[in-house]
Design a protein around this motif. Structure first.
Motif: not given
Length: 455
Positions: A374-397
């Protein structure tokens, strides 16, 4: 007389029993008014007035939903700031740990195992789990102390009887909100072996505390992403209440199917004595719930999170050729994951997270990041960006939330199921039934998303 017999035949045994109990209650009241005096008449009258509202066929269930939503809202809104503060604190401590490792010339693999694996995985579980537990358990305990939870059991009694289960299952289901493993043990209050088995096999459909972190974070990041402030918490709460209702409806459906097939039988009756409403012992209740329940669950999670964090780091950093062991596992699971709207990383996280649901999300994040930490996760938006970078959509969530809700029990719960049933067969089915339902539901949602162009 013939008309009376014909009328009795038209009534079910449940209706006849209700009529008898109602008449007995009326006769008892008449006898008391005729010659019995008691000192707490005002108190009992207040209890009856409140029961007319809380156990009303009209208002009882809406009040239950409002109470449930209120508990979740307080948990979500109240846990955000403490979670961020704990995360910042652990990040600050990690900086000093890294400096210490560098000063003593420790090899990179030791730093990776102990700090990037063990420490980060454990600190994530603490920062995400502790604040919600410190709020959820005391609030739930206050409702119990006040006398409201027995009214919930009263309201749910007829629904459980309709699906062939026992009314006391509502009490074990309520305990499942804290811990499914403890709820399985509490099924001992159900005398009938058949109905006890129904309670054990379906308790997993109630989200335990280990799954709250995943549900809250994903609903906040994806379902309530267009809102801010208090409205964001309200939308997140509404989504989680909806997920909980899906779990409760699944409980009813599976109970009904089992009671018609493998666990046939007629539901037994029981008498539930409703205690009077009383002023909660606020300090004792809060301290007992916060210290005993919260810390005991957290301790169990840490015991599992620590080795799981190490295992994930090791799998991600041991190479076979040019590919890590973790990536081999992910590639193997990915076709199945894509079929149900997830991916191989998510299924890998659920597999490694079998011992405890609390560690699924941190393992997933470790897997997504190339070093398995777990590195470079400084906030909630960073966390979301990790998911988006791996192809997540609201259906994935949504599918991950549904899979988390419906999938197999954690390792501790499975052990308790075996201890309670003394049967490998029923332990196996307690694993297979929710797992099959989780795959079917997420597959249906994923295919519907493809068909209608959602996401």
């Amino acid at each position: 007389m013939d008309e009376l017999f014909q009328q009795a035949d038209r009534l079910s045994s449940s209706h006849i029993r209700d009529r008898i109990v109602e008449q007995l209650y009326k006769q008892s009241n008449q006898l008391i008014k005729a010659g019995v005096t008691f000192s707490k008449a005002q108190h009992n009258e207040r209890t009856e007035k409140l029961d007319a509202i809380f156990t009303s066929p009209i208002f009882g269930f809406p009040i239950m939903l409002v109470m449930l939503g209120t508990v979740f809202y307080l948990t979500i809104a109240g846990a955000n700031i403490p979670s961020s503060m704990l995360a910042d604190f652990f990040g600050w401590v990690e900086g000093y740990l890294t400096v210490s490792f560098n000063n003593i010339g420790a090899p990179d693999w030791l730093h990776g195992v102990l700090v990037l694996g063990l420490y980060r995985g454990t600190s994530w579980v603490i920062s995400v789990m502790l604040p919600p537990m410190a709020i959820f358990f005391p609030v739930f305990a206050l409702l119990e102390n006040y006398g409201y939870l027995p009214r919930v059991a009263f309201n749910m009694d007829r629904l459980f009887k309709t699906v062939g289960a026992h009314g006391k299952q509502s009490l074990t289901m309520a305990m499942g909100f804290g811990c499914n493993a403890a709820a399985v043990m509490s099924s001992r209050i159900i005398e009938s072996p058949r109905e006890r088995m129904l309670a054990i096999l379906t308790n997993n459909f109630v989200p335990c505390n280990g799954r709250w972190g995943t549900l809250i974070i994903l609903s906040s990041l994806f379902m309530a992403s267009g809102f801010t402030g208090g409205m964001k918490s309200i939308v997140t709460t509404s989504v989680i209440v909806g997920i909980v209702i899906v779990g409760i409806m699944t409980t009813f459906l599976v109970s009904w199917l089992l009671s018609k097939t493998a666990l046939k039988g007629v539901p037994t009756h029981y008498t539930l004595e409703l205690p009077p409403y009383r002023k909660p012992k606020f300090f004792d209740t809060v301290v007992r719930s916060s210290l005993n329940k919260s810390l005991s669950v957290l301790y169990r999670a840490i015991k599992v999170a620590a080795p799981a964090g190490i295992l994930t780091w090791v799998l991600a950093n041991i190479q076979i050729g040019d590919t890590s062991i973790l990536l081999y596992i992910v590639n193997f699971l990915d076709p199945l994951g894509q079929l149900i709207g997830l991916d191989g990383y998510i299924l890998m996280a659920f597999l490694i997270g079998l011992p405890a649901n609390e560690i699924v999300l941190p393992i997933l994040l470790m897997g997504y990041l190339s070093t398995g930490s777990l590195m470079d996760v400084d906030g909630i938006e960073d966390l979301k960006q990790i998911f988006l970078d791996h192809g997540w959509t609201w259906i994935t969530a949504l599918n991950m939330m549904l899979f988390s809700l419906l999938h197999y029990p954690c390792g501790t719960t499975l052990i308790n199921i075996y201890k309670e049933t003394k049967s490998m067969k029923w332990t196996f089915w307690s694993f297979m039934i929710p797992t099959a339902i989780a795959f079917l539901v997420t597959f249906a949602v994923a295919q519907a998303a493809l068909l209608f162009g959602w996401g």
